[in-house]
Design an enzyme around this catalytic site. Structure first.
Site, short mmCIF file in Angstrom:
data_model
loop_
_atom_site.label_atom_id
_atom_site.label_comp_id
_atom_site.label_asym_id
_atom_site.label_seq_id
_atom_site.Cartn_x
_atom_site.Cartn_y
_atom_site.Cartn_z
N ASP A 64 26.22 -8.55 -7.03
CA ASP A 64 26.67 -8.23 -5.68
C ASP A 64 27.00 -9.54 -4.97
O ASP A 64 26.34 -10.57 -5.21
CB ASP A 64 25.60 -7.48 -4.90
CG ASP A 64 26.10 -7.00 -3.55
OD1 ASP A 64 26.76 -5.95 -3.50
OD2 ASP A 64 25.86 -7.69 -2.54
N GLU A 66 28.21 -11.51 -1.15
CA GLU A 66 28.45 -11.51 0.28
C GLU A 66 29.60 -12.50 0.53
O GLU A 66 29.67 -13.56 -0.10
CB GLU A 66 27.21 -11.94 1.06
CG GLU A 66 26.00 -11.04 0.85
CD GLU A 66 26.25 -9.59 1.19
OE1 GLU A 66 27.09 -9.33 2.09
OE2 GLU A 66 25.65 -8.71 0.56
N HIS A 205 22.78 -5.79 2.93
CA HIS A 205 23.87 -6.76 3.00
C HIS A 205 23.41 -8.18 2.66
O HIS A 205 23.94 -9.15 3.20
CB HIS A 205 24.57 -6.73 4.35
CG HIS A 205 25.33 -5.48 4.62
ND1 HIS A 205 26.48 -5.15 3.94
CD2 HIS A 205 25.10 -4.45 5.47
CE1 HIS A 205 26.93 -3.99 4.38
NE2 HIS A 205 26.11 -3.54 5.29
N ASP A 210 20.84 -6.10 -2.54
CA ASP A 210 21.83 -5.07 -2.87
C ASP A 210 21.97 -4.90 -4.37
O ASP A 210 22.15 -3.78 -4.87
CB ASP A 210 23.18 -5.43 -2.25
CG ASP A 210 23.19 -5.24 -0.73
OD1 ASP A 210 22.12 -4.90 -0.19
OD2 ASP A 210 24.24 -5.43 -0.11
#
Length: 641
Positions: A64, A66, A205, A210
C-alpha cells in the site's frame, strides 16, 4: 490438489508375472503359468485440475502507498508499506517514509497524518525502490485498487531508471467485486471490507496499517474461494479475467467487422440498436467485447442480448465520432449513457421584454433573446444564473412587467439586489443598461460581468469566509465556462463553409467539410492522389444545412467535436468562406482563474479516478461446476441470468 504434473502409478497385478486365468481374470478358472514381461513403473500425464501452484505455497507481498495526489504524472510517493505472507503466516513487513521532493499539500497531511517535516529526513524514492523490490522479489504483488499503487511504483521505477520486474498481481478490490454481492457489502472499499472480514487492523490511510488490513481482507476472500474449488494461483489470477461461456460463444459476431475507423452498432433480438460505439480499429474494438478485458456489468448484459454487430466504416476519426453522436441521438440505445438526449441541454435565456429577466429553457429560438450555455444539468444552470444575479441587479420575479402597471417592491429591492422597476423606481433605460452588460458578456466582453464577482470572492476570502468564497468562486467558474463555450460555438456557426485537413500519418490527408458547425462531408486524399481533386468531389456531394444563416446547423456536441479536431497540432485550414475568429477580448484572460479552480477541485478530491468500487446489483457469480467420476471440473463463471 497435487503439485506435480506427472504422477507415478504402481504396477497392477495383471502387469506382473504370475498366474492369469484363461479368461484374463487373475485367480479365476484353471490356473496355468503365463510368463509376462515386467515393464516397470508407468507414468501418465497429470490432468488439467492437477496443474498450477497451490495458494498455500505462494508468497504474496501486500503493498500500500501514500502519495501527494491521485496521479503519478503530478504526484509522488510519501510512504510505502508492505507485508509478506505465505500459507496464512506473516513472513515479514516493510515500511518507510519517502521524501517526495516537494511540499505535501495540507489536505493530504490531514488525510494521512504525514507532513512535510516528517519526510524531510526520509530517503528519496530512487533509494527506496531497490530495497522494496528485493523484499518483493519472487512474490505475487497484492494491492487494493492495484492500478493506483502499481501505477505509482512503475512510474517511479521508470523515472529512476530501474526495470520493473515481471511479477503477477492480484487486486483485492476486483476480487471482492467478483465474490461479494451488494447484500453483503454496499461497496468494495477497503474501509468497508476490513470490518466485514473482522480485520485486526483498521485502515487509517497509513501505508503499513492499510497493508495489514488488506492482508486480512485477502485471507477472507480466500475463504470464499475454497468451496468454489479455486486452490491454485493460476485459477486465482484467471478468476477476474475468465470469459463467460455465453460471451465466448458470440465471438463470431466480430468475424465480418472490417478494420479501420468507423462506428459499430450492437443490435438486439428485434434488430434494435443496443449500443453504439466508435473506434479507429473497428475489428479490434468489437472483438474486445468478447474477451475478459471487458468487465462493465451493463456491457456484459448488452453482449448477452446482442444478435449481430453492424459496422459503418468512416474516412477518419472525426467522421466516426460525429456519426456516433448522431446515431445515439437518433436511436437512443439503452446501453449508451452519454449524448442520448441532446435536446435536454439547458440554456439561460435573457428574455425580450421591457424589463428582461433570466429563465432556464431547453430550446434556443432565434430572435427570442440572449442565450447562454448550454449546461449539462439544472444544477450548473442554476449556479450560472445565481452568479449573474450576484453581479447584476436583474429582477428575479416571474411576472411580465410593463411601463403602465406598477406593483409593490419585493424583499430583493430592500436588500439592494434589484432596482425595483415594478414600482417605477427604475426606468426602462436604466434597467436596459444593466441587461446590456450581460448581452455584451455573451457577445464579446465579459469583464463588466465578472469583475464584481471576482472582487467579491477576494473580499470574502480576506474576511476568512472561505466557504462562501469557494461557493461564489465555483459559480463564477461555471459562468466563465458557459460564456467561453457560447462564444466558441458562435464563432464556428458564423462560418458558411470551412475545409479542414489533417495528416493521416501515411503521407496523405484527412479532409473534412464543415458548414455552420456541421460536418457535411469527409474523405481522405492518399499520398499519391490529388488533394484538390478529392476536395472537389467532397464539395460536390456535401449536404446543405437547413435553417437561418449564422445559427448552428448541428448539435452542440458535434460542433465541439469539430472545434477540438481543428485545434489539434498539425491541422490545416484549406478553405475558409467567411470569417473564423473569436470575439475580442473574450474569455482568454480568465484561463488562469479556471486553472486555479480546477486545481482546487483536484485538491478536494485528490484520489477521484472515476472508477467505481461498488458491488454489482447482479454480480457474475462463480460456480464450482459439477463433479463426475473423472474428478473435479474446473470452475467457471456462471452465465448471466
Amino acid at each position: 490438489m497435487p503439485r506435480p504434473t506427472v504422477r507415478r502409478v504402481p504396477p497392477s497385478p495383471a502387469a506382473t508375472p504370475g498366474w492369469v486365468s484363461a479368461a484374463g481374470a487373475p485367480g479365476a478358472g484353471l490356473p496355468r503359468p503365463t510368463p509376462r514381461f515386467d515393464p516397470g513403473p508407468r507414468y501418465v500425464q497429470g490432468t488439467i485440475e492437477e496443474l498450477g501452484t497451490p495458494l498455500a505455497e505462494v508468497t504474496f507481498v501486500v503493498v500500500d502507498l501514500e502519495t501527494t495526489g491521485g496521479s503519478p504524472r503530478d504526484s509522488a510517493i510519501t510512504e510505502i508499506g508492505a507485508v509478506k505472507v505465505r500459507g496464512g503466516h506473516v513472513l515479514g513487513e516493510f515500511q518507510t517514509l519517502v521524501d517526495p521532493g516537494r511540499e505535501i499539500p495540507p489536505y493530504i497531511s490531514v488525510l494521512t497524518g504525514i507532513t512535510t517535516m516528517m519526510v524531510a529526513a526520509a530517503p528519496r524514492i530512487a533509494a527506496v525502490l531497490p530495497s522494496f523490490l528485493e523484499f518483493a522479489r519472487g512474490a505475487v504483488l497484492v494491492a487494493h485498487n492495484a492500478p493506483f499503487d502499481l501505477g505509482f511504483l512503475k512510474a517511479a521505477c521508470a523515472e529512476s531508471g530501474i526495470p520493473w520486474p515481471a511479477a503477477a498481481s492480484v487486486d483485492t478490490a476486483v476480487l471482492a467485486r467478483r465474490l461479494l454481492s451488494r447484500d453483503e457489502v454496499p461497496n468494495c472499499k477497503l474501509a468497508t471490507l476490513a470490518p466485514y472480514f473482522s480485520a485486526a487492523t483498521s485502515p487509517c490511510h497509513r501505508a503499513l496499517d492499510d497493508a495489514r488490513a488488506t492482508v486480512d481482507v485477502l485471507h477472507g476472500l480466500f475463504e470464499r474461494l475454497g468451496p468454489l474449488g479455486i486452490t491454485s494461483l493460476e485459477e486465482l489470477t484467471g478468476l477476474t479475467r475468465r470469459v463467460d461461456p455465453e460471451r465466448r460463444r458470440k465471438r463470431h459476431l466480430a468475424d465480418d467487422v472490417p478494420g479501420g475507423p468507423g462506428v459499430y452498432l450492437f443490435r438486439g433480438p428485434k434488430d434494435e440498436p443496443l449500443y453504439v460505439g466508435t473506434s479507429n480499429d473497428l475489428r479490434s474494438r468489437v472483438r474486445s467485447y468478447f474477451t475478459a478485458g471487458e468487465q462493465r456489468s451493463r456491457i456484459t448484459e448488452m453482449v448477452a442480448l446482442a444478435q449481430r454487430v453492424e459496422a459503418i466504416p468512416c474516412a477518419h476519426d472525426l467522421e466516426a465520432a460525429v456519426r456516433e453522436l448522431r446515431l445515439i441521438a437518433e436511436h437512443k440505445p439503452r446501453y449508451n449513457r452519454r449524448s442520448r438526449f441532446p435536446e435536454r441541454a439547458l440554456w439561460i435565456r435573457l428574455t425580450e421584454e421591457v424589463f428582461p429577466r433570466l429563465s432556464v429553457v431547453r430550446r434556443v429560438r432565434p430572435g427570442a433573446g440572449v442565450f447562454l450555455g448550454p449546461f449539462p444539468d439544472r444544477r450548473a444552470a442554476d449556479a450560472a444564473a445565481a452568479a449573474i444575479h450576484e453581479s447584476l441587479p436583474l429582477r428575479q420575479c416571474t411576472s411580465r412587467l410593463s411601463l403602465k402597471v406598477l406593483g409593490d417592491a419585493c424583499a430583493l429591492a430592500g436588500m439592494g439586489r434589484c432596482g425595483a422597476p415594478c414600482t417605477g423606481a427604475q426606468s426602462a433605460d436604466e434597467y436596459g443598461a444593466i441587461a446590456a452588460v450581460l448581452r455584451a458578456a455573451v457577445a464579446a466582453d465579459p469583464e463588466a460581468l465578472l469583475t464584481p464577482l471576482l472582487e467579491r470572492v477576494d473580499r470574502l476570502a480576506a474576511e476568512e469566509r472561505f466557504e462562501d468564497a469557494a461557493v461564489l468562486r465555483d459559480r463564477t467558474a461555471v459562468l466563465v465556462r458557459a460564456v467561453r463555450r457560447r462564444q466558441r460555438l458562435e464563432s464556428l456557426a458564423a462560418v458558411p463553409q470551412l475545409v479542414i485537413a489533417r495528416p493521416d500519418g501515411a503521407g496523405g490527408w484527412h479532409l473534412s467539410v464543415v458548414r455552420r458547425g456541421r460536418l457535411v462531408a469527409a474523405g481522405g486524399a492518399p499520398r499519391v492522389g490529388s488533394v484538390r481533386q478529392t476536395l472537389a468531389g467532397l464539395l460536390a456531394t456535401a449536404e446543405t444545412p437547413l435553417g437561418p444563416d449564422g445559427e448552428l446547423a448541428a448539435t452542440v456536441d458535434e460542433t465541439e467535436l469539430v472545434l477540438r479536431w481543428m485545434e489539434k497540432p498539425g491541422t490545416r485550414l484549406v478553405e475558409v468562406d467567411g470569417t473564423l475568429a473569436c470575439p475580442v477580448p473574450g474569455t482568454g484572460s480568465y484561463s488562469a482563474f479556471l486553472d486555479r479552480v480546477e486545481t482546487s477541485r483536484r485538491e478536494r478530491e485528490p484520489f477521484a479516478d472515476g472508477r467505481s468500487l461498488g458491488t454489482r446489483a447482479r454480480p457474475e457469480r462463480v460456480s464450482s461446476g459439477a463433479r463426475g467420476a473423472g474428478g473435479a471440473v474446473p470452475p467457471r463463471l456462471a452465465s448471466p441470468a
